[in-house]
Design a protein around this motif. Sequence first.
Motif, PDB file in Angstrom:
ATOM      1  N   VAL A 187      -5.886  15.646  -7.543  1.00 38.86           N
ATOM      2  CA  VAL A 187      -4.479  16.638  -8.272  1.00 38.86           C
ATOM      3  C   VAL A 187      -3.490  15.872  -9.039  1.00 38.86           C
ATOM      4  O   VAL A 187      -2.836  16.218  -9.749  1.00 38.86           O
ATOM      5  N   CYS A 188      -3.196  14.723  -7.901  1.00 37.15           N
ATOM      6  CA  CYS A 188      -1.972  14.160  -8.286  1.00 37.15           C
ATOM      7  C   CYS A 188      -1.812  13.750  -9.523  1.00 37.15           C
ATOM      8  O   CYS A 188      -2.690  12.858 -10.228  1.00 37.15           O
ATOM      9  N   PRO A 189      -0.785  13.943 -10.354  1.00 37.57           N
ATOM     10  CA  PRO A 189      -0.413  13.523 -11.725  1.00 37.57           C
ATOM     11  C   PRO A 189      -0.264  12.170 -12.049  1.00 37.57           C
ATOM     12  O   PRO A 189      -0.349  11.659 -13.225  1.00 37.57           O
ATOM     13  N   VAL A 190      -0.011  11.488 -10.938  1.00 36.17           N
ATOM     14  CA  VAL A 190       0.480   9.984 -11.215  1.00 36.17           C
ATOM     15  C   VAL A 190      -0.625   9.196 -10.159  1.00 36.17           C
ATOM     16  O   VAL A 190      -0.353   8.173  -9.890  1.00 36.17           O
ATOM     17  N   LYS A 191      -1.796   9.752  -9.726  1.00 38.10           N
ATOM     18  CA  LYS A 191      -2.792   9.168  -8.908  1.00 38.10           C
ATOM     19  C   LYS A 191      -2.340   8.333  -7.941  1.00 38.10           C
ATOM     20  O   LYS A 191      -2.903   7.242  -7.608  1.00 38.10           O
ATOM     21  N   ILE A 192      -1.462   8.915  -6.906  1.00 33.53           N
ATOM     22  CA  ILE A 192      -1.308   8.308  -5.686  1.00 33.53           C
ATOM     23  C   ILE A 192      -2.405   8.491  -4.784  1.00 33.53           C
ATOM     24  O   ILE A 192      -2.773   9.706  -4.702  1.00 33.53           O
ATOM     25  N   ASN A 193      -2.941   7.541  -4.341  1.00 34.20           N
ATOM     26  CA  ASN A 193      -4.050   7.568  -2.958  1.00 34.20           C
ATOM     27  C   ASN A 193      -3.494   8.137  -2.074  1.00 34.20           C
ATOM     28  O   ASN A 193      -3.532   7.207  -1.016  1.00 34.20           O
TER      29      ASN A 193
ATOM     30  N   SER B  85      10.119  18.337   8.310  1.00 34.40           N
ATOM     31  CA  SER B  85      10.510  17.592   7.415  1.00 34.40           C
ATOM     32  C   SER B  85      10.872  18.223   6.143  1.00 34.40           C
ATOM     33  O   SER B  85      10.297  19.112   5.915  1.00 34.40           O
ATOM     34  N   VAL B  86      11.852  17.683   5.500  1.00 38.44           N
ATOM     35  CA  VAL B  86      12.165  18.131   3.959  1.00 38.44           C
ATOM     36  C   VAL B  86      10.920  18.043   2.965  1.00 38.44           C
ATOM     37  O   VAL B  86      10.505  18.995   2.312  1.00 38.44           O
ATOM     38  N   TYR B  87      10.301  17.065   3.320  1.00 34.68           N
ATOM     39  CA  TYR B  87       8.953  16.620   2.428  1.00 34.68           C
ATOM     40  C   TYR B  87       7.811  17.123   3.084  1.00 34.68           C
ATOM     41  O   TYR B  87       7.272  16.457   4.245  1.00 34.68           O
ATOM     42  N   PRO B  88       7.264  18.322   2.879  1.00 38.55           N
ATOM     43  CA  PRO B  88       5.993  18.838   3.834  1.00 38.55           C
ATOM     44  C   PRO B  88       4.730  18.528   2.834  1.00 38.55           C
ATOM     45  O   PRO B  88       4.710  17.706   1.728  1.00 38.55           O
ATOM     46  N   GLY B  89       3.712  18.754   3.450  1.00 34.08           N
ATOM     47  CA  GLY B  89       2.455  18.522   2.917  1.00 34.08           C
ATOM     48  C   GLY B  89       1.837  16.940   2.902  1.00 34.08           C
ATOM     49  O   GLY B  89       2.478  16.274   3.505  1.00 34.08           O
ATOM     50  N   PRO B  90       0.765  16.809   2.078  1.00 31.36           N
ATOM     51  CA  PRO B  90       0.160  15.386   2.077  1.00 31.36           C
ATOM     52  C   PRO B  90       1.404  14.526   1.633  1.00 31.36           C
ATOM     53  O   PRO B  90       1.649  13.292   2.294  1.00 31.36           O
ATOM     54  N   ILE B  91       2.259  14.714   0.433  1.00 28.92           N
ATOM     55  CA  ILE B  91       2.879  13.822   0.199  1.00 28.92           C
ATOM     56  C   ILE B  91       4.159  13.395   1.222  1.00 28.92           C
ATOM     57  O   ILE B  91       4.626  12.348   1.558  1.00 28.92           O
TER      58      ILE B  91
ATOM     59  N   LEU C 289      -2.357   7.489   4.158  1.00 24.26           N
ATOM     60  CA  LEU C 289      -2.538   7.853   5.371  1.00 24.26           C
ATOM     61  C   LEU C 289      -3.244   7.062   6.278  1.00 24.26           C
ATOM     62  O   LEU C 289      -2.581   6.948   7.362  1.00 24.26           O
ATOM     63  N   VAL C 290      -4.256   6.600   6.012  1.00 20.57           N
ATOM     64  CA  VAL C 290      -5.077   5.800   6.918  1.00 20.57           C
ATOM     65  C   VAL C 290      -4.284   4.378   7.184  1.00 20.57           C
ATOM     66  O   VAL C 290      -4.235   4.061   8.435  1.00 20.57           O
ATOM     67  N   HIS C 291      -3.491   4.041   6.119  1.00 16.83           N
ATOM     68  CA  HIS C 291      -2.612   2.807   6.138  1.00 16.83           C
ATOM     69  C   HIS C 291      -1.527   3.148   7.349  1.00 16.83           C
ATOM     70  O   HIS C 291      -1.308   2.138   8.270  1.00 16.83           O
ATOM     71  N   LEU C 292      -0.886   4.203   7.239  1.00 14.38           N
ATOM     72  CA  LEU C 292       0.355   4.536   8.350  1.00 14.38           C
ATOM     73  C   LEU C 292      -0.397   4.945   9.523  1.00 14.38           C
ATOM     74  O   LEU C 292       0.224   4.812  10.524  1.00 14.38           O
ATOM     75  N   ARG C 293      -1.741   5.312   9.638  1.00 14.51           N
ATOM     76  CA  ARG C 293      -2.426   5.661  11.116  1.00 14.51           C
ATOM     77  C   ARG C 293      -2.316   4.403  11.656  1.00 14.51           C
ATOM     78  O   ARG C 293      -2.105   4.106  13.052  1.00 14.51           O
ATOM     79  N   ALA C 294      -2.778   3.292  11.032  1.00 11.97           N
ATOM     80  CA  ALA C 294      -3.112   2.001  11.555  1.00 11.97           C
ATOM     81  C   ALA C 294      -1.465   1.361  11.931  1.00 11.97           C
ATOM     82  O   ALA C 294      -1.418   1.026  13.037  1.00 11.97           O
ATOM     83  N   ARG C 295      -0.352   1.789  11.338  1.00  7.14           N
ATOM     84  CA  ARG C 295       0.931   1.117  11.793  1.00  7.14           C
ATOM     85  C   ARG C 295       1.454   1.943  13.065  1.00  7.14           C
ATOM     86  O   ARG C 295       1.884   1.314  13.663  1.00  7.14           O
ATOM     87  N   VAL C 296       0.989   3.208  12.858  1.00 10.24           N
ATOM     88  CA  VAL C 296       1.453   3.817  14.297  1.00 10.24           C
ATOM     89  C   VAL C 296       0.695   3.539  15.575  1.00 10.24           C
ATOM     90  O   VAL C 296       1.326   3.254  16.583  1.00 10.24           O
ATOM     91  N   VAL C 297      -0.711   2.984  15.237  1.00 15.79           N
ATOM     92  CA  VAL C 297      -1.357   2.599  16.465  1.00 15.79           C
ATOM     93  C   VAL C 297      -0.801   1.249  16.770  1.00 15.79           C
ATOM     94  O   VAL C 297      -0.559   0.726  17.764  1.00 15.79           O
TER      95      VAL C 297
ATOM     96  N   ILE D 115       0.716  -1.207  -0.082  1.00 11.38           N
ATOM     97  CA  ILE D 115       0.104  -0.010   0.074  1.00 11.38           C
ATOM     98  C   ILE D 115       0.857   1.146   0.051  1.00 11.38           C
ATOM     99  O   ILE D 115       0.684   2.189  -0.728  1.00 11.38           O
ATOM    100  N   GLY D 116       1.815   1.220   0.768  1.00 10.70           N
ATOM    101  CA  GLY D 116       2.813   2.549   0.923  1.00 10.70           C
ATOM    102  C   GLY D 116       3.442   2.681  -0.217  1.00 10.70           C
ATOM    103  O   GLY D 116       4.065   3.841  -0.392  1.00 10.70           O
ATOM    104  N   ARG D 117       3.897   1.875  -0.851  1.00  9.56           N
ATOM    105  CA  ARG D 117       5.053   1.858  -2.026  1.00  9.56           C
ATOM    106  C   ARG D 117       4.563   2.730  -3.157  1.00  9.56           C
ATOM    107  O   ARG D 117       5.406   3.448  -3.993  1.00  9.56           O
TER     108      ARG D 117
END
Length: 485
Positions: free
Chosen positions: A384-390, A346-352, A395-403, A316-318
């Motif tokens: 708006v993502c030009p390569v359709k990253i969901n 972080s160097v990479y801000p925002g949603p990505i 984000l939900v997947h990573l939240r589950a990982r954090v939990v 999922i994260g890839r």
Amino acid sequence: MNGTTFLGMPAFPRAARDALGDAQLRRNLAEATRTIRDKRAEAVGELPDWEELREAGRVLKEHTLRHLDRYLLQFEERVTAAGGTVHWARDAAEANRIVADLVRRTGRSEVVKVKSMATQETGLNTALEQAGVRAYETDLAELIVQLGQDRPSHILVPAIHRNRAEIREIFRREMGTGAVGDDPADTDALGDDPHELAEAARRHLREKFLRAEVGICGANFLVAETGTVVVAESEGNGRMCVSLPETLICLAGIEKVVPRWQDLEVFLQLLPRSATGERMNPYTSTWTGTADRDGPREFHVVLLDGGRTATLADPIGRQALNCIRCSACLNVCPVYERVGGHAYGSVYPGPIGAILGPQLRGTASAVDRSLPYASTLCGACYEVCPVKINIPEVLVHLRARVVDDSRRRPLPRLEGLAMAVARWALSSPRRLAGAQRMAAAAARLLRRDRPIRRLPGPLAGWTDARDLPVPAPESFRTWWRRTHP
């Protein structure tokens, strides 16, 4: 910096609260992101096959990631055949060491740089400084950040948090200090007109370009079929950095590879329209190896893993590795527009950044654990993502990982006690009904008819972001028994 995280940064909620209190920052961000959004919408609207292009970009990226090992080896083979050298770096420290050694080998103590997220990710400028090498940023926005001893706050426009008056003061303060090519009289009279500011930067950098013997760049794409490095930019500084120096060093993440030259047809349409709202990049520089009497005599490519292989293993994260660094997701994000990039730590801000950083670094730090929650999950970034990253899905997947990770750590004492009491009450219908009757009685006793906005003492954290509802006068069970005898 530690990897891609800024040392000393608080977790996102606290940093965001501080940023929200900066009215000037919010005005700067609102104006800049609105302008970029409008330009992008106009440029995208010109193409009737935009959605087909997005799908083509997604398919090409996913195909490449599935066969990444083969295309990376092919890229190395083609670069070597063209007279270049490929180096492999497991992490930021190894990448910085390789680049510093290559610069030392030239005997030079200065380098000019093209804007590069990979070099920011590794903290290359700091590593070079420790090795006795001065790095000059040549992208205008990166120059503003460097002269202001600041941090980038946007992937595409690193100084988006600065307005023209602030930039003028930085130039007045930092330029004209005796460096070659600077004129103190010119900077004293400098206004805040964009043309004046650009001209001041041009004069400041001109001599540095002409005397530089080493150039350092990143890459937007690496073409496996030909061994070609591609850099897209808007100012022409990149063209000078990759063509004037005797030695050129490219530091890029392993995910930047694309299989064929023909694939650029798709990405060079997606990138400029999504990034700057332009039909094409003003400057797209491509080069392959070395050539007699033309361009650099030495050419090196440093391929950085830096957590990318581990990210690739997550089905999922890839998809975060599909990112082409256009920053369209930042410009539509309601969270980013209000707090800016520094709040992400972080160097990479925002949603990505909220999905890329915690995967490249892991979720061991408080900053990285907080980033998957730095979103409303509104889905504008996915649209708006030009390569359709969901992005919402990741984000939900990573939240589950954090939990899941948090379950391996002992809970704080008070939180553990609260969870134990909740488990005791919720595991028995009789105990739950009794707790509900007690809560309703307490509400009547305290004569509360409005939500509780602030709990006392250590419970205050619960009401920092939400109100506590007043318990209902009677529970559903009681109401049911009363109305259905």
